[in-house]
Design a protein around this motif. Structure first.
Motif, mmCIF file in Angstrom:
data_model
loop_
_atom_site.group_PDB
_atom_site.id
_atom_site.type_symbol
_atom_site.label_atom_id
_atom_site.label_comp_id
_atom_site.label_asym_id
_atom_site.label_seq_id
_atom_site.Cartn_x
_atom_site.Cartn_y
_atom_site.Cartn_z
ATOM 1 N N THR A 12 0.839 -1.185 0.000
ATOM 2 C CA THR A 12 0.000 0.000 0.000
ATOM 3 C C THR A 12 0.882 1.246 0.000
ATOM 4 O O THR A 12 2.069 1.169 0.347
ATOM 5 N N PRO A 13 0.334 2.410 -0.362
ATOM 6 C CA PRO A 13 1.119 3.643 -0.286
ATOM 7 C C PRO A 13 1.657 3.914 1.112
ATOM 8 O O PRO A 13 2.789 4.380 1.272
ATOM 9 N N GLN A 14 0.867 3.614 2.140
ATOM 10 C CA GLN A 14 1.315 3.850 3.511
ATOM 11 C C GLN A 14 2.488 2.934 3.863
ATOM 12 O O GLN A 14 3.445 3.354 4.532
ATOM 13 N N MET A 15 2.436 1.700 3.400
ATOM 14 C CA MET A 15 3.533 0.770 3.623
ATOM 15 C C MET A 15 4.785 1.251 2.903
ATOM 16 O O MET A 15 5.908 1.140 3.425
ATOM 17 N N LEU A 16 4.605 1.806 1.716
ATOM 18 C CA LEU A 16 5.736 2.313 0.944
ATOM 19 C C LEU A 16 6.414 3.475 1.671
ATOM 20 O O LEU A 16 7.647 3.553 1.722
ATOM 21 N N LEU A 17 5.628 4.359 2.254
ATOM 22 C CA LEU A 17 6.205 5.472 3.019
ATOM 23 C C LEU A 17 6.976 4.969 4.235
ATOM 24 O O LEU A 17 8.047 5.492 4.557
ATOM 25 N N ARG A 18 6.450 3.943 4.894
ATOM 26 C CA ARG A 18 7.171 3.380 6.042
ATOM 27 C C ARG A 18 8.491 2.758 5.594
ATOM 28 O O ARG A 18 9.498 2.845 6.308
ATOM 29 N N ALA A 19 8.483 2.140 4.420
ATOM 30 C CA ALA A 19 9.718 1.553 3.900
ATOM 31 C C ALA A 19 10.754 2.640 3.625
ATOM 32 O O ALA A 19 11.935 2.490 3.971
ATOM 33 N N TYR A 20 10.327 3.745 3.022
ATOM 34 C CA TYR A 20 11.245 4.857 2.772
ATOM 35 C C TYR A 20 11.839 5.376 4.078
ATOM 36 O O TYR A 20 13.030 5.690 4.146
ATOM 37 N N ALA A 21 11.012 5.473 5.110
ATOM 38 C CA ALA A 21 11.491 5.964 6.391
ATOM 39 C C ALA A 21 12.529 5.040 7.005
ATOM 40 O O ALA A 21 13.328 5.468 7.848
ATOM 41 N N CYS A 22 12.543 3.789 6.564
ATOM 42 C CA CYS A 22 13.536 2.815 7.037
ATOM 43 C C CYS A 22 14.716 2.682 6.083
ATOM 44 O O CYS A 22 15.617 1.874 6.321
ATOM 45 N N GLY A 23 14.711 3.435 4.976
ATOM 46 C CA GLY A 23 15.820 3.367 4.033
ATOM 47 C C GLY A 23 15.679 2.315 2.964
ATOM 48 O O GLY A 23 16.674 1.920 2.328
ATOM 49 N N ILE A 24 14.473 1.843 2.720
ATOM 50 C CA ILE A 24 14.223 0.779 1.744
ATOM 51 C C ILE A 24 13.338 1.326 0.629
ATOM 52 O O ILE A 24 12.428 2.111 0.879
ATOM 53 N N PHE A 25 13.604 0.912 -0.601
ATOM 54 C CA PHE A 25 12.772 1.352 -1.718
ATOM 55 C C PHE A 25 12.508 0.176 -2.666
ATOM 56 O O PHE A 25 13.262 -0.793 -2.690
ATOM 57 N N LEU A 101 1.319 2.722 -7.397
ATOM 58 C CA LEU A 101 1.714 3.155 -6.061
ATOM 59 C C LEU A 101 2.116 4.625 -6.039
ATOM 60 O O LEU A 101 1.686 5.393 -5.173
ATOM 61 N N TYR A 102 2.943 5.024 -7.014
ATOM 62 C CA TYR A 102 3.419 6.405 -7.001
ATOM 63 C C TYR A 102 2.342 7.377 -7.468
ATOM 64 O O TYR A 102 2.343 8.534 -7.059
ATOM 65 N N ARG A 103 1.419 6.906 -8.270
ATOM 66 C CA ARG A 103 0.260 7.743 -8.616
ATOM 67 C C ARG A 103 -0.553 8.046 -7.354
ATOM 68 O O ARG A 103 -0.982 9.181 -7.140
ATOM 69 N N ASP A 104 -0.745 7.029 -6.513
ATOM 70 C CA ASP A 104 -1.460 7.247 -5.254
ATOM 71 C C ASP A 104 -0.688 8.212 -4.351
ATOM 72 O O ASP A 104 -1.292 9.103 -3.720
ATOM 73 N N LEU A 105 0.633 8.045 -4.271
ATOM 74 C CA LEU A 105 1.433 8.956 -3.454
ATOM 75 C C LEU A 105 1.375 10.379 -4.001
ATOM 76 O O LEU A 105 1.385 11.351 -3.235
ATOM 77 N N PHE A 106 1.314 10.512 -5.316
ATOM 78 C CA PHE A 106 1.197 11.834 -5.941
ATOM 79 C C PHE A 106 -0.122 12.485 -5.535
ATOM 80 O O PHE A 106 -0.146 13.678 -5.177
ATOM 81 N N ARG A 107 -1.174 11.730 -5.565
ATOM 82 C CA ARG A 107 -2.482 12.267 -5.182
ATOM 83 C C ARG A 107 -2.518 12.655 -3.710
ATOM 84 O O ARG A 107 -3.231 13.585 -3.316
ATOM 85 N N GLN A 108 -1.724 11.974 -2.892
ATOM 86 C CA GLN A 108 -1.677 12.258 -1.463
ATOM 87 C C GLN A 108 -0.695 13.382 -1.129
ATOM 88 O O GLN A 108 -0.613 13.805 0.028
ATOM 89 N N GLY A 109 0.071 13.838 -2.112
ATOM 90 C CA GLY A 109 1.007 14.924 -1.880
ATOM 91 C C GLY A 109 2.386 14.496 -1.436
ATOM 92 O O GLY A 109 3.208 15.351 -1.074
ATOM 93 N N HIS A 110 2.693 13.208 -1.478
ATOM 94 C CA HIS A 110 4.018 12.722 -1.083
ATOM 95 C C HIS A 110 4.961 12.543 -2.273
ATOM 96 O O HIS A 110 6.175 12.655 -2.120
ATOM 97 N N CYS A 111 4.428 12.242 -3.430
ATOM 98 C CA CYS A 111 5.237 12.108 -4.638
ATOM 99 C C CYS A 111 5.174 13.429 -5.410
ATOM 100 O O CYS A 111 4.104 14.034 -5.527
#
Length: 226
Positions: A12-25, A101-111
Motif C-alpha cells: 500500500t502507499p502507507q507501507m511504501l512510506l514506512r519503507a522509505y522511512a527505514c531506508g528501503i525502496f 503506487l506512485y500515482r497514489d502517493l502523488f495524489r496524497q502529496g508525497h510524490c
C-alpha cells in the motif's frame, strides 16, 4: 540487499512510506515483471544539498536555453518519460504496480514531479518522494540535451528553499557525480535519514514564478536573490 515481495502481500502507499522511512525502496526486475523487490544498498548515493556543484556550462543552460520548468502538473507525462525505452535500454524497472503506487502517493502529496518543457513539449523531468525533510529521487528522463539536469537543478533549489536536508539518489552515476553526488555507507545513511524524516519541510515554499537566476542563487549560495 534485495528481498522479493510476495505476490500474496499487497503493498500500500502507507507501507511504501514506512519503507522509505527505514531506508528501503522498491524496484521491479523489468516493466513486464508484476512483482517488486525491496532494495537496501550497502552503499547509498546522496547529493549534499549544502555543497552542490553546478558546472558553468549547465548554469548557462539554465539561464539561456529557454526551458520552462513546472512542478506537480503532469505525473503521467513524467512517469511515461521515465519508463520509455532509451538508446541501449529497451525497458525499465517501472512496472504497473510502481505506476499505481506512485500515482497514489502523488495524489496524497508525497510524490512530486519536475517537468521541463521546450516550446510547450515535455522534454525532461523527474519524480521522487518527500517525507519530512528527506527527498528520495526515483527516476529522471530527457529527450533534449540537459533537460534532466535542468530538472535536477530546479529540484535542488526547491529542496534547499523548503528546508530539506537529505536528497537520496539511491545510487551514484556519472550524471549525478558532476553535481557532487557521493556514496555513504548504510549506517551513515540511516543516521542522516532518521534526522531528516523528523523535520518539517515544505516542497511548495519556493514561488512558482522563480527566475533561473534566483534558482541558481539558491543552489549556489543558499538564498533567494532578487
Amino acid at each position: 540487499m534485495a528481498a522479493r515481495n510476495s505476490p500474496l502481500f499487497e503493498i500500500t502507499p502507507q507501507m511504501l512510506l514506512r519503507a522509505y522511512a527505514c531506508g528501503i525502496f522498491p524496484m521491479a526486475e523489468s516493466a513486464d515483471d508484476p512483482q517488486l523487490y525491496w532494495i537496501e544498498p550497502q552503499a547509498r548515493g546522496v547529493l549534499p544539498l549544502d555543497a552542490l556543484t553546478i558546472p558553468k556550462r549547465l548554469a548557462r543552460t539554465v539561464r539561456q536555453a529557454g526551458f520552462e520548468v513546472a512542478f506537480d502538473l503532469d505525473f503521467e507525462g513524467v512517469i511515461d518519460g521515465c519508463a520509455a525505452p532509451r538508446p541501449g535500454r529497451r525497458s525499465t524497472w517501472i512496472n504497473s504496480q510502481i505506476r499505481s503506487l506512485y500515482r497514489d502517493l502523488f495524489r496524497q502529496g508525497h510524490c512530486h514531479t519536475v517537468e521541463v518543457r521546450l516550446d510547450g513539449r515535455l522534454v525532461g523531468g523527474l519524480y521522487g518522494v518527500a517525507l519530512g525533510g528527506a527527498f528520495f529521487g526515483e527516476s529522471m528522463f530527457s529527450t533534449e540535451r540537459d533537460a534532466s539536469k535542468v530538472a535536477l537543478v530546479y529540484l535542488c533549489a526547491r529542496l534547499v528553499f523548503g528546508g530539506f536536508t537529505l536528497l537520496d539518489t539511491q545510487f551514484v552515476t556519472e550524471h549525478l557525480r558532476q553535481f557532487g553526488a557521493m556514496e555513504i555507507d548504510k549506517d551513515e545513511f540511516q543516521s542522516r535519514l532518521h534526522k531528516a524524516v523528523e523535520l518539517v519541510a515544505d516542497f511548495a515554499r519556493l514561488p512558482s514564478d522563480v527566475t533561473p537566476e534566483q534558482v541558481l542563487g539558491i543552489v549556489m549560495n543558499g538564498d533567494l536573490q532578487t
